[in-house]
Design a protein around this motif. Structure first.
Motif, PDB file in Angstrom:
ATOM      1  N   ALA A  37       0.831  -1.206   0.000  1.00 46.70           N
ATOM      2  CA  ALA A  37       0.000   0.000   0.000  1.00 46.70           C
ATOM      3  C   ALA A  37       0.864   1.254   0.000  1.00 46.70           C
ATOM      4  N   PHE A  38       1.975   1.217   0.731  1.00 39.59           N
ATOM      5  CA  PHE A  38       2.879   2.372   0.771  1.00 39.59           C
ATOM      6  C   PHE A  38       3.472   2.631  -0.614  1.00 39.59           C
ATOM      7  N   VAL A  39       3.863   1.593  -1.318  1.00 36.66           N
ATOM      8  CA  VAL A  39       4.419   1.755  -2.668  1.00 36.66           C
ATOM      9  C   VAL A  39       3.373   2.338  -3.610  1.00 36.66           C
ATOM     10  N   VAL A  40       2.134   1.847  -3.523  1.00 37.82           N
ATOM     11  CA  VAL A  40       1.067   2.360  -4.391  1.00 37.82           C
ATOM     12  C   VAL A  40       0.812   3.839  -4.100  1.00 37.82           C
ATOM     13  N   VAL A  41       0.750   4.200  -2.830  1.00 39.64           N
ATOM     14  CA  VAL A  41       0.524   5.595  -2.468  1.00 39.64           C
ATOM     15  C   VAL A  41       1.688   6.476  -2.929  1.00 39.64           C
ATOM     16  N   ALA A  42       2.915   5.980  -2.777  1.00 36.90           N
ATOM     17  CA  ALA A  42       4.072   6.744  -3.242  1.00 36.90           C
ATOM     18  C   ALA A  42       4.018   6.960  -4.753  1.00 36.90           C
ATOM     19  N   LEU A  43       3.642   5.928  -5.510  1.00 33.85           N
ATOM     20  CA  LEU A  43       3.505   6.070  -6.960  1.00 33.85           C
ATOM     21  C   LEU A  43       2.404   7.066  -7.307  1.00 33.85           C
ATOM     22  N   TYR A  44       1.340   7.057  -6.526  1.00 36.82           N
ATOM     23  CA  TYR A  44       0.240   8.001  -6.734  1.00 36.82           C
ATOM     24  C   TYR A  44       0.721   9.443  -6.574  1.00 36.82           C
ATOM     25  N   PHE A  45       1.491   9.711  -5.528  1.00 30.66           N
ATOM     26  CA  PHE A  45       2.016  11.060  -5.324  1.00 30.66           C
ATOM     27  C   PHE A  45       3.009  11.427  -6.435  1.00 30.66           C
ATOM     28  N   MET A  46       3.854  10.494  -6.815  1.00 36.28           N
ATOM     29  CA  MET A  46       4.818  10.776  -7.876  1.00 36.28           C
ATOM     30  C   MET A  46       4.112  11.075  -9.189  1.00 36.28           C
ATOM     31  N   ALA A  47       3.067  10.319  -9.508  1.00 41.81           N
ATOM     32  CA  ALA A  47       2.314  10.569 -10.733  1.00 41.81           C
ATOM     33  C   ALA A  47       1.639  11.931 -10.696  1.00 41.81           C
ATOM     34  N   ALA A  48       1.095  12.301  -9.530  1.00 42.13           N
ATOM     35  CA  ALA A  48       0.435  13.600  -9.406  1.00 42.13           C
ATOM     36  C   ALA A  48       1.422  14.749  -9.578  1.00 42.13           C
ATOM     37  N   LEU A  49       2.627  14.597  -9.024  1.00 34.56           N
ATOM     38  CA  LEU A  49       3.625  15.654  -9.144  1.00 34.56           C
ATOM     39  C   LEU A  49       4.203  15.743 -10.551  1.00 34.56           C
ATOM     40  N   ALA A  50       4.291  14.605 -11.232  1.00 32.55           N
ATOM     41  CA  ALA A  50       4.896  14.590 -12.565  1.00 32.55           C
ATOM     42  C   ALA A  50       3.933  15.040 -13.647  1.00 32.55           C
ATOM     43  N   ALA A  51       2.631  14.904 -13.428  1.00 27.35           N
ATOM     44  CA  ALA A  51       1.647  15.174 -14.475  1.00 27.35           C
ATOM     45  C   ALA A  51       1.741  16.591 -15.049  1.00 27.35           C
ATOM     46  N   PRO A  52       1.814  17.668 -14.235  1.00 27.95           N
ATOM     47  CA  PRO A  52       1.907  19.008 -14.846  1.00 27.95           C
ATOM     48  C   PRO A  52       3.129  19.188 -15.730  1.00 27.95           C
ATOM     49  N   PHE A  53       4.261  18.597 -15.358  1.00 29.78           N
ATOM     50  CA  PHE A  53       5.460  18.715 -16.183  1.00 29.78           C
ATOM     51  C   PHE A  53       5.307  17.916 -17.481  1.00 29.78           C
ATOM     52  N   LEU A  54       4.673  16.754 -17.393  1.00 28.71           N
ATOM     53  CA  LEU A  54       4.456  15.957 -18.603  1.00 28.71           C
ATOM     54  C   LEU A  54       3.502  16.662 -19.562  1.00 28.71           C
ATOM     55  N   VAL A  55       2.524  17.378 -19.018  1.00 32.14           N
ATOM     56  CA  VAL A  55       1.620  18.151 -19.878  1.00 32.14           C
ATOM     57  C   VAL A  55       2.369  19.325 -20.504  1.00 32.14           C
ATOM     58  N   LYS A  56       3.213  19.974 -19.710  1.00 26.44           N
ATOM     59  CA  LYS A  56       3.952  21.129 -20.212  1.00 26.44           C
ATOM     60  C   LYS A  56       4.881  20.748 -21.354  1.00 26.44           C
ATOM     61  N   PHE A  57       5.504  19.582 -21.274  1.00 18.95           N
ATOM     62  CA  PHE A  57       6.443  19.156 -22.310  1.00 18.95           C
ATOM     63  C   PHE A  57       5.776  18.325 -23.393  1.00 18.95           C
ATOM     64  N   GLY A  58       4.465  18.213 -23.375  1.00 20.07           N
ATOM     65  CA  GLY A  58       3.741  17.560 -24.456  1.00 20.07           C
ATOM     66  C   GLY A  58       3.675  16.053 -24.392  1.00 20.07           C
ATOM     67  N   VAL A  59       4.122  15.460 -23.299  1.00 15.59           N
ATOM     68  CA  VAL A  59       4.032  14.008 -23.173  1.00 15.59           C
ATOM     69  C   VAL A  59       2.577  13.591 -22.957  1.00 15.59           C
ATOM     70  N   LEU A  60       1.862  14.347 -22.139  1.00 16.03           N
ATOM     71  CA  LEU A  60       0.438  14.143 -21.927  1.00 16.03           C
ATOM     72  C   LEU A  60      -0.328  15.280 -22.578  1.00 16.03           C
ATOM     73  N   ASP A  61      -1.478  14.944 -23.145  1.00 15.50           N
ATOM     74  CA  ASP A  61      -2.305  15.958 -23.813  1.00 15.50           C
ATOM     75  C   ASP A  61      -3.770  15.705 -23.453  1.00 15.50           C
ATOM     76  N   PRO A  62      -4.233  16.275 -22.323  1.00 16.93           N
ATOM     77  CA  PRO A  62      -5.580  15.947 -21.867  1.00 16.93           C
ATOM     78  C   PRO A  62      -6.687  16.789 -22.473  1.00 16.93           C
ATOM     79  N   THR A  63      -6.370  17.800 -23.275  1.00 14.46           N
ATOM     80  CA  THR A  63      -7.403  18.726 -23.750  1.00 14.46           C
ATOM     81  C   THR A  63      -7.602  18.742 -25.260  1.00 14.46           C
ATOM     82  N   SER A  64      -6.672  18.200 -26.015  1.00 16.95           N
ATOM     83  CA  SER A  64      -6.779  18.269 -27.480  1.00 16.95           C
ATOM     84  C   SER A  64      -7.855  17.322 -28.002  1.00 16.95           C
ATOM     85  N   PHE A  65      -8.664  17.828 -28.943  1.00 20.28           N
ATOM     86  CA  PHE A  65      -9.702  17.024 -29.575  1.00 20.28           C
ATOM     87  C   PHE A  65      -9.117  16.297 -30.784  1.00 20.28           C
ATOM     88  N   ASN A  66      -9.541  15.052 -30.942  1.00 22.24           N
ATOM     89  CA  ASN A  66      -9.108  14.244 -32.085  1.00 22.24           C
ATOM     90  C   ASN A  66     -10.359  13.727 -32.795  1.00 22.24           C
TER      91      ASN A  66
END
Length: 338
Positions: free
Chosen positions: A49-78
């Motif tokens: 459970a600790f590992v899962v929670v740690a991954l959850y926090f890491m994913a939350a912290l990394a998401a804005p940077f991944l969006v900024k650099f174009g790795v994630l694109d949550p708003t573009s319509f296809n």
């Protein structure tokens, strides 16, 4: 005769201060914190459970940077990935799953589901942490004051707790949402339809309705702590109440506070999802786990993966936080059975 008996007893009785194999160094220098960490690490389920929670926090912290650099694109319509003849369903099997879109695309818009779910973790985590901090902060301060002071002040805080618990939290939040968001929009950047006033409103309501249970827990802990010698010494030396509250009593509440935090977080993660499903909180296109799940309800049968992804992630997060809280509670209590 007595000398022989004494020698025999000394040969048969082991040294009570010796560790396993007679090595005293194996048990020397073990602080309560190290002992608690050792007990926690031996609990395999809590470590998972600790590992899962740690991954959850890491994913939350990394998401804005991944969006900024174009790795994630949550708003573009296809629109090219949507079949207009089938009511806006994605083209392809399993909701349009492909290498570019591992969880498929959103029906009607073609937005990447993985990007929206991943980016939604950040906003859900921000709301849950903020509401938890407010609830624990208010509940801890009032619990310390009520437990240490007693008398009429304890009675007033107790009746305030009963009054707050008597309000139906969800109904009050829904009923006051329009007025509350409009009021916050006057003092915060953005209008009543933007993310900031809506998010702050949800955080404030969850936090201000969540403190009563925490205040009761802290009050019960303070009733025990206030009877200890160091508190009596501080009172006799004329220490001000503020010092007694925050320098003498509060440091001795870190264990129940830590457990309370880990058990309150999943409550607010699921509460955010429920409120977003009811239309209160951050609205699309900004994703949260709650509003992504709400958008997927209408396609639960036609595009099951779109519905399953946010629902499964919410379930994993809530279960992991609960297991982590149980593990920390058992580790901090040496008398607990494992």
């Amino acid at each position: 005769m007595s000398v022989q008996a004494s020698n025999l007893e000394s040969e048969q009785l082991p040294d009570p201060t010796a560790g396993p194999g007679g090595d005293l160094s194996k048990i020397a220098g073990q602080s309560p914190t190290k002992l608690a960490i050792g007990r926690f690490r031996r609990d395999k389920l809590s470590m998972i459970a600790f590992v899962v929670v740690a991954l959850y926090f890491m994913a939350a912290l990394a998401a804005p940077f991944l969006v900024k650099f174009g790795v994630l694109d949550p708003t573009s319509f296809n629109s090219d990935l949507i079949d207009g003849n089938s009511g806006g369903l994605p083209i392809g099997k399993f909701g349009g799953v492909s290498w570019d879109h591992p969880l498929g695309v959103e029906p009607g818009t073609g937005r990447d589901v993985l990007s929206r779910v991943w980016y939604g973790i950040t906003f859900s985590l921000a709301i849950a942490i903020s509401a938890t901090i407010i609830a624990i902060g208010v509940g801890t301060v009032l619990g310390i004051i009520a437990g240490f002071t007693g008398g009429w002040l304890d009675a007033i805080i107790g009746r305030s707790i009963d009054l707050t618990l008597s309000f139906p939290q969800t109904l009050m939040l829904l009923a006051l949402s329009s007025m509350g968001v409009a009021l916050l929009a006057q003092y915060l950047p953005g209008d009543a339809s933007s993310d900031i006033p809506n998010g702050v409103y949800v955080v404030l309501v969850l936090g201000m309705f969540g403190w009563p249970g925490i205040a009761r827990i802290m009050r019960g802990q303070v009733l025990s702590v206030r009877e200890r010698e160091f508190v009596d010494a501080a009172v006799l030396l004329g220490a001000p109440r503020r010092r007694i509250y925050f320098k003498e009593i509060l440091p001795n509440l870190w264990a129940p506070l830590l457990v309370t935090f880990t058990l309150t977080m999943p409550v607010y993660v699921s509460a955010e999802a429920a409120l977003s499903y009811l239309g209160v909180g951050i609205h699309p296109p900004t994703p949260t786990l709650g509003n992504v799940l709400r958008s997927s309800i209408n396609y639960s049968s036609a595009d099951f993966l779109f519905f399953f992804a946010p629902a499964f992630l919410i379930m994993i997060i809530v279960v992991s936080f609960n297991l982590l809280g149980d593990g920390i509670r058992d580790a901090l209590d040496p008398r607990a059975a494992r």
